[in-house]
Design a protein around this motif. Sequence first.
Motif, PDB file in Angstrom:
ATOM      1  N   GLY A 183      -3.355   5.802   2.055  1.00  0.00           N
ATOM      2  CA  GLY A 183      -4.927   5.400   2.652  1.00  0.00           C
ATOM      3  C   GLY A 183      -5.666   6.878   3.000  1.00  0.00           C
ATOM      4  N   GLU A 184      -7.165   6.891   3.212  1.00  0.00           N
ATOM      5  CA  GLU A 184      -7.705   8.035   3.591  1.00  0.00           C
ATOM      6  C   GLU A 184      -8.979   6.975   3.659  1.00  0.00           C
ATOM      7  OE1 GLU A 184     -10.424  10.798   0.618  1.00  0.00           O
ATOM      8  OE2 GLU A 184      -8.556   9.627   0.333  1.00  0.00           O
ATOM      9  N   ASN A 204      -5.015   0.324  -7.293  1.00  0.00           N
ATOM     10  CA  ASN A 204      -6.275  -0.433  -6.358  1.00  0.00           C
ATOM     11  C   ASN A 204      -6.622  -0.318  -5.156  1.00  0.00           C
ATOM     12  OD1 ASN A 204      -6.684  -2.720  -9.113  1.00  0.00           O
ATOM     13  ND2 ASN A 204      -4.227  -3.532  -8.014  1.00  0.00           N
ATOM     14  N   LYS A 205      -8.365  -0.287  -4.867  1.00  0.00           N
ATOM     15  CA  LYS A 205      -8.737   0.292  -3.187  1.00  0.00           C
ATOM     16  C   LYS A 205      -9.339  -0.529  -3.120  1.00  0.00           C
ATOM     17  CE  LYS A 205     -12.771   2.271  -4.168  1.00  0.00           C
ATOM     18  NZ  LYS A 205     -14.083   3.777  -3.907  1.00  0.00           N
ATOM     19  N   TYR A 206      -8.888  -0.251  -1.485  1.00  0.00           N
ATOM     20  CA  TYR A 206      -9.298  -2.272  -0.238  1.00  0.00           C
ATOM     21  C   TYR A 206     -10.179  -1.446   1.078  1.00  0.00           C
ATOM     22  CZ  TYR A 206      -5.381  -4.362  -3.400  1.00  0.00           C
ATOM     23  OH  TYR A 206      -4.642  -5.460  -4.308  1.00  0.00           O
ATOM     24  N   ARG A 242     -12.259  -1.684  -9.384  1.00  0.00           N
ATOM     25  CA  ARG A 242     -11.884  -1.770  -8.042  1.00  0.00           C
ATOM     26  C   ARG A 242     -10.546  -0.424  -8.147  1.00  0.00           C
ATOM     27  NH1 ARG A 242      -9.832  -2.902  -4.326  1.00  0.00           N
ATOM     28  NH2 ARG A 242      -8.632  -5.712  -5.299  1.00  0.00           N
ATOM     29  N   ARG A 243      -9.629  -0.550  -9.831  1.00  0.00           N
ATOM     30  CA  ARG A 243      -8.969   0.320 -10.362  1.00  0.00           C
ATOM     31  C   ARG A 243      -8.885   1.758  -9.748  1.00  0.00           C
ATOM     32  NH1 ARG A 243      -4.691  -1.274 -11.488  1.00  0.00           N
ATOM     33  NH2 ARG A 243      -3.969  -4.216 -12.531  1.00  0.00           N
ATOM     34  N   GLU A 244      -8.056   2.707  -9.089  1.00  0.00           N
ATOM     35  CA  GLU A 244      -8.583   4.240  -8.928  1.00  0.00           C
ATOM     36  C   GLU A 244      -9.200   5.326  -9.628  1.00  0.00           C
ATOM     37  OE1 GLU A 244      -6.788   8.059  -6.322  1.00  0.00           O
ATOM     38  OE2 GLU A 244      -5.575   6.189  -6.858  1.00  0.00           O
ATOM     39  N   PHE A 280       0.758  -0.849  -0.091  1.00  0.00           N
ATOM     40  CA  PHE A 280       0.106   0.264  -0.179  1.00  0.00           C
ATOM     41  C   PHE A 280       0.760   1.353  -0.213  1.00  0.00           C
ATOM     42  CE2 PHE A 280      -2.641  -3.271   2.477  1.00  0.00           C
ATOM     43  CZ  PHE A 280      -3.160  -3.011   1.427  1.00  0.00           C
ATOM     44  N   TYR A 325      -5.166   2.484  -1.112  1.00  0.00           N
ATOM     45  CA  TYR A 325      -4.838   2.185  -1.820  1.00  0.00           C
ATOM     46  C   TYR A 325      -3.355   1.903  -2.515  1.00  0.00           C
ATOM     47  CZ  TYR A 325      -8.339   5.644  -1.523  1.00  0.00           C
ATOM     48  OH  TYR A 325      -9.607   5.605  -2.035  1.00  0.00           O
ATOM     49  N   ASP A 326      -3.699   0.308  -2.608  1.00  0.00           N
ATOM     50  CA  ASP A 326      -2.269  -0.291  -2.871  1.00  0.00           C
ATOM     51  C   ASP A 326      -0.855   0.947  -4.769  1.00  0.00           C
ATOM     52  OD1 ASP A 326      -2.986  -1.240  -6.082  1.00  0.00           O
ATOM     53  OD2 ASP A 326      -3.056  -3.342  -5.260  1.00  0.00           O
ATOM     54  N   TRP A 338     -10.423   3.352   3.368  1.00  0.00           N
ATOM     55  CA  TRP A 338      -9.659   2.701   2.536  1.00  0.00           C
ATOM     56  C   TRP A 338      -7.950   2.884   2.680  1.00  0.00           C
ATOM     57  CZ3 TRP A 338     -13.323   0.340  -0.901  1.00  0.00           C
ATOM     58  CH2 TRP A 338     -14.853   0.741  -1.037  1.00  0.00           C
TER      59      TRP A 338
END
Length: 412
Positions: free
Chosen positions: A20-21, A31-33, A409-411, A17, A26-27, A24
Amino acid sequence: MAVESIMTTYNRLSVAFERGEGSWLYDTDGNKYLDALSGIAVCGLGHSHPAVTHAICDQASKLLHTSNLYTIPNQQQLADRLTNISGMDNVFFGNSGAEANEAAIKLARRYGHVVRNIENPAIIVMENSFHGRTMATLSATGNRAAQAGFEPLVSGFVRAPFNDIEAIKTIAANNPNIVAILAEPIQGESGIQIPADDYLNQLRDICDANEWLLMLDEVQTGNGRSGKYFAYQHNDILPDVVTTAKGLGNGVPIGACLARGKAAGILIAGTHGSTYGGNPLSCAAALAVVNTIIDENLCDRATELGNRITSGLEEQLGHTDYVEEIRNKGLLIAIQLSEAGTELAVLSKIKGILLNITGGGKVVRLLPPLTMTDSEADLLVNTLSQIIRVYAADERDPISQDSSPADERREQ
């Protein structure tokens, strides 16, 4: 054969990663998780919380560290805040939960020598507990797998089954060297094991009757996660010692061992210490965390959000044979499986959900941030329920950790 430059002490998932926000992460591939683990109950305010970010940046621009040879003003402010919230009298600051628990163990032993005049003081600890990985906290931990290869362990611990008051009474009747009980109000690493409603009250009564210290490890349960600032506050009792860490710094390392009454005067100058413990930077971050939890009523939010997630999971998974039980206390949430489901962590990562599997591989553990929104909670419930239903239907092909999340899921 080449040796890795980082010791291989962790079995990491194949993701890195970069930012983060909120809820969430972000890698490095964009991609976000949805983070339902919060760095293992650490980032209770989510990632990049503005109050914490401002406190860290402001303090870093002025002063990072001086040592405990000198007065640290915001350490005193944090101590005042925590003792007021907890009902404790004073606090020792370290850098982690293990260090906080190590301080508690040392406090109990010195209490045994100085106050009780016991030559070999012993502490009752619980089976399936987890208190840390220093030698003393590892020895107190009730997990043989974690202890294997590190013998000889530190002596002076007597083990009892968790949530078994009769076992404690039997030890009390047969061991005059006991000086304290060390227990988690809810066992986290063994799978969110929640004891009987009056368990802590009965431990308090036994300790009072025997002049023992009641020491509660709230490293994982503290800082609002259970629906109270500390989990023991559900029981309207006060321990003699309480430890906390994890969510106290929201990612900045800090631990605290709080004491009251007869326990508060045990550790005096020269008996314990820490170079970094309670330095200006960590205390600035922790003050921002504590103030935000209290000012924004996040303890109540943890109860509300935990019940929402648990109810949603029960509605979607309650009829599934593979799911035996869904339990929670605030935002300590467990999905108990009928058989091991270790691949679920990888499956969930592929679908953009971060969680972990504990309790011998049979518990999906969820520790979402206290700031998660209702819509994020519903997304967690719906996505995870679908993953478990598919997995339970025996569609369990081996999962590759290198599988990529769906393109959507990609930003953007």
